[in-house]
Design a protein around this motif. Sequence first.
Motif, PDB file in Angstrom:
ATOM      1  N   ALA A 167       0.836  -1.206   0.000  1.00 11.07           N
ATOM      2  CA  ALA A 167       0.000   0.000   0.000  1.00 11.07           C
ATOM      3  C   ALA A 167       0.870   1.256   0.000  1.00 11.07           C
ATOM      4  O   ALA A 167       0.545   2.255  -0.657  1.00 11.07           O
ATOM      5  N   HIS A 168       1.980   1.190   0.734  1.00 15.43           N
ATOM      6  CA  HIS A 168       2.910   2.328   0.798  1.00 15.43           C
ATOM      7  C   HIS A 168       3.484   2.652  -0.582  1.00 15.43           C
ATOM      8  O   HIS A 168       3.456   3.812  -1.035  1.00 15.43           O
ATOM      9  N   TYR A 169       3.993   1.639  -1.281  1.00 17.75           N
ATOM     10  CA  TYR A 169       4.604   1.876  -2.594  1.00 17.75           C
ATOM     11  C   TYR A 169       3.544   2.185  -3.658  1.00 17.75           C
ATOM     12  O   TYR A 169       3.794   2.957  -4.588  1.00 17.75           O
ATOM     13  N   ASN A 170       2.360   1.587  -3.520  1.00 21.24           N
ATOM     14  CA  ASN A 170       1.286   1.911  -4.462  1.00 21.24           C
ATOM     15  C   ASN A 170       0.886   3.376  -4.350  1.00 21.24           C
ATOM     16  O   ASN A 170       0.566   4.026  -5.344  1.00 21.24           O
ATOM     17  N   GLN A 210       0.557  -5.893 -14.498  1.00 18.75           N
ATOM     18  CA  GLN A 210       1.583  -5.486 -15.463  1.00 18.75           C
ATOM     19  C   GLN A 210       1.314  -4.081 -16.001  1.00 18.75           C
ATOM     20  O   GLN A 210       2.236  -3.288 -16.225  1.00 18.75           O
ATOM     21  N   GLU A 211       0.041  -3.756 -16.197  1.00 21.32           N
ATOM     22  CA  GLU A 211      -0.326  -2.419 -16.671  1.00 21.32           C
ATOM     23  C   GLU A 211       0.021  -1.350 -15.629  1.00 21.32           C
ATOM     24  O   GLU A 211       0.527  -0.278 -15.966  1.00 21.32           O
ATOM     25  N   LEU A 212      -0.259  -1.657 -14.358  1.00 24.30           N
ATOM     26  CA  LEU A 212       0.081  -0.716 -13.287  1.00 24.30           C
ATOM     27  C   LEU A 212       1.586  -0.501 -13.204  1.00 24.30           C
ATOM     28  O   LEU A 212       2.057   0.622 -13.009  1.00 24.30           O
ATOM     29  N   ILE A 213       2.333  -1.589 -13.348  1.00 26.60           N
ATOM     30  CA  ILE A 213       3.805  -1.496 -13.294  1.00 26.60           C
ATOM     31  C   ILE A 213       4.318  -0.639 -14.452  1.00 26.60           C
ATOM     32  O   ILE A 213       5.201   0.215 -14.273  1.00 26.60           O
ATOM     33  N   ILE A 226       7.722  -2.072  -7.400  1.00 24.27           N
ATOM     34  CA  ILE A 226       8.421  -2.422  -6.159  1.00 24.27           C
ATOM     35  C   ILE A 226       7.535  -3.295  -5.286  1.00 24.27           C
ATOM     36  O   ILE A 226       8.001  -4.240  -4.644  1.00 24.27           O
ATOM     37  N   GLY A 227       6.222  -2.997  -5.263  1.00 19.40           N
ATOM     38  CA  GLY A 227       5.294  -3.811  -4.484  1.00 19.40           C
ATOM     39  C   GLY A 227       5.237  -5.250  -4.969  1.00 19.40           C
ATOM     40  O   GLY A 227       5.225  -6.196  -4.175  1.00 19.40           O
ATOM     41  N   VAL A 228       5.230  -5.433  -6.302  1.00 21.16           N
ATOM     42  CA  VAL A 228       5.215  -6.792  -6.878  1.00 21.16           C
ATOM     43  C   VAL A 228       6.525  -7.507  -6.576  1.00 21.16           C
ATOM     44  O   VAL A 228       6.540  -8.697  -6.233  1.00 21.16           O
ATOM     45  N   GLU A 229       7.637  -6.786  -6.694  1.00 20.73           N
ATOM     46  CA  GLU A 229       8.944  -7.373  -6.385  1.00 20.73           C
ATOM     47  C   GLU A 229       9.027  -7.752  -4.913  1.00 20.73           C
ATOM     48  O   GLU A 229       9.598  -8.791  -4.552  1.00 20.73           O
TER      49      GLU A 229
END
Length: 535
Positions: free
Chosen positions: A69-72, A213-216, A79-82
């Motif tokens: 939530a912080h990185y989003n 993937q679109e958000l990234i 970074i959140g996915v990683e």
Amino acid sequence: MLKGSAWMTVGSIFSRILGALYIIPWRLIFGVSLFPIANSLYTQGYNIYSFVLIVAIAGIPSAIAKQVAHYNALNEYGIGVELYKKGLILAIITGIISAIVLWVSAPWLTNGDDNVIPIIHSLALAVLIIPSMSLTRGFFQGYEDMVPSAISQFVEQLARVIYMLISAFVILKVLHGDWVTAVAHSTFAACVGSIFGFIILGWYYWRRRDYYQELIANSNHKLEVPTRHLYGQLISQATPFIILGAGVTIFSLIDQFTFFNIMRFATDLSNGTLQVQYAIFAGNANKLTMIIVSLASSLAITVVPLLSEAFTKKNTMALKNHFSNSLILFEFVMVPAAFGMAAIAGPLNRTFYGTANMEFSSNILSFSSIQAIPIGLFVVISSVMQGVSQNKRAVKFFAYGTVAKLVTQFPLVYFFGSFGTLISTIIGFVVANVLMIVSLKHDFGIEKNKLEKNTTEILLYSLIMYFVALIAVYALNEFFGLFTNQLSSIMSLVVTVLAAIAGGFVYVYFVLKSRIADEVLGNRVAGLRNKLRIK
């Protein structure tokens, strides 16, 4: 908050209800003579398993939810996915280590009963899978997407209950096998359930992979966080979640490893009698009260990413509102649920556990229902503190509460027996809750007038509901007693449902009439008020 809470509440409540309903056929399969000791064995194994599982999960799901939530919020979705992928590796490792430790240490965790060993061994297998599953839930929650968690939680519980009932029936009724083996398979059902729950989560992730993937692709891509730093963030955020997430379980383990010794010192009761008493307050009552505590858990899970986002953006007004609203929403649901369960404790207890030790069991359940309020509040408040990065302070306050529990445990159990464990638990959580609320109020403020007004009204309406439900229980018992056995499980269920409807309607009427429901749930409840013709 309401949308997320609704999904998490539905998933959590239905899971808890399933986790309580299974006890009826499970009790019938084991029979009157075996059920009390089987239930005690099941409860002792599960308490140890719950603690080890929380350590194995290591608070990573809530930590993941908070950090994602912080990185989003910073538009750094990559970074959140990683972070999730790195966390998955960590979850697999901790699951393996914790499962091995639990399996090897089983002989030293028996509390003098060697029958606990195969129970712990069966539960060790579930520890392998659940950390990774819980971490994946945390990832979804970081996106404030509660649907996958809610549905997987329900599927997990459904698969668990089906396996434990079928295995118990086959072992005891078809093969005429050993009752300890039947209990071991009932606990192994946790592993079966976790497999199915994980499959559901994997399916949701696969469906939404293009969305991620679109958000990234549209992220800022301005931050670069080294792998070592990602792991450091996870571990530093997760450690407090371990301690606070294990809070209720730690108190249960204190009861498990002190109750028998204190009671042997204070009374001449046989070990069999103590096993039955322990099963009643730690197992029977706990299964039912945790249904309403899960309401608080749903709120807690929802509020962490919301608070984390507001804290990241330094939105002090949003922090104050989220904190105040989380308390009001908690009271709105939890207080009437606890008072309602206390009112119908007699028939509710008979529905699930029959008439054995009827008066004692009903009184324990009634008292445990009220005990659920400070427990549920602790779940919410500790999550709020973690959401605003007050982790160390929250752990310190919980430590003070634990000391209060330990100090009062011996004298209260000595003089009040099983009820003493419940009283000392209330004292411990009240100490921790008061300290946390005072700290949060000092740092972020609170909508005092709104909170006091709503709290007073909710408490008043809950008390009225309590007496209406209690009167309904006595009236229905007298009525059905004229022509049938009102103490049977079927008639007790009828009394439970009718009394709950009567009390629930009274509470709904008052919260709609006073407009407090509009303040808590929004203007949409006006439609319900119009349908019920309440002005």
